[in-house]
Design a protein around this motif. Structure first.
Motif, PDB file in Angstrom:
ATOM      1  N   GLU A  98      15.129  30.100  29.990  1.00  0.00           N
ATOM      2  CA  GLU A  98      15.183  29.231  31.172  1.00  0.00           C
ATOM      3  C   GLU A  98      16.205  28.106  31.032  1.00  0.00           C
ATOM      4  O   GLU A  98      16.662  27.557  32.031  1.00  0.00           O
TER       5      GLU A  98
ATOM      6  N   THR B 245       8.128  31.349  22.484  1.00  0.00           N
ATOM      7  CA  THR B 245       8.978  30.440  23.271  1.00  0.00           C
ATOM      8  C   THR B 245      10.225  31.074  23.863  1.00  0.00           C
ATOM      9  O   THR B 245      10.985  30.386  24.548  1.00  0.00           O
ATOM     10  N   TRP B 246      10.445  32.364  23.667  1.00  0.00           N
ATOM     11  CA  TRP B 246      11.720  32.944  24.105  1.00  0.00           C
ATOM     12  C   TRP B 246      11.940  32.803  25.607  1.00  0.00           C
ATOM     13  O   TRP B 246      13.080  32.583  26.043  1.00  0.00           O
ATOM     14  N   THR B 247      10.894  32.871  26.422  1.00  0.00           N
ATOM     15  CA  THR B 247      11.094  32.725  27.866  1.00  0.00           C
ATOM     16  C   THR B 247      11.506  31.298  28.212  1.00  0.00           C
ATOM     17  O   THR B 247      12.327  31.093  29.113  1.00  0.00           O
ATOM     18  N   ASP B 248      10.967  30.307  27.503  1.00  0.00           N
ATOM     19  CA  ASP B 248      11.374  28.915  27.717  1.00  0.00           C
ATOM     20  C   ASP B 248      12.845  28.731  27.343  1.00  0.00           C
ATOM     21  O   ASP B 248      13.578  28.013  28.027  1.00  0.00           O
TER      22      ASP B 248
END
Length: 64
Positions: free
Chosen positions: A41, A35-38
Motif C-alpha cells: 500500500e 505486513t506485506w499488504t501494508d
C-alpha cells in the motif's frame, strides 16, 4: 548480524520502509507474512532479505 528487509519499487529503486531488525530468518519471514499488504500500500513492490549488508534472498515481488 541482524536480519532486515530491503525495500524497492517496481523499477528496482530503493524506497523507505519500516526499519525493523530480526534475530533470525523465521522471525523476518513471519513479520513479512503479516505486513506485506501494508508494504504494498505504500508502493513497496519487492523486498530482499539482508543479513547485515549481504543478501540472503531476493528480490521477491509483493504483488499478488
Amino acid at each position: 548480524m541482524a536480519l532486515r528487509w530491503h525495500y524497492q519499487d517496481d523499477d528496482g529503486v530503493d524506497v523507505t520502509g519500516p526499519d525493523v531488525t530480526f534475530d533470525d530468518q523465521a522471525a523476518a519471514e513471519d513479520w513479512l507474512s503479516a505486513t506485506w499488504t501494508d508494504l504494498a500500500e505504500i508502493d513497496i513492490t519487492q523486498v530482499t532479505l539482508l543479513d547485515g549488508d549481504h543478501p540472503v534472498y531476493g528480490p521477491m515481488s509483493l504483488k499478488p
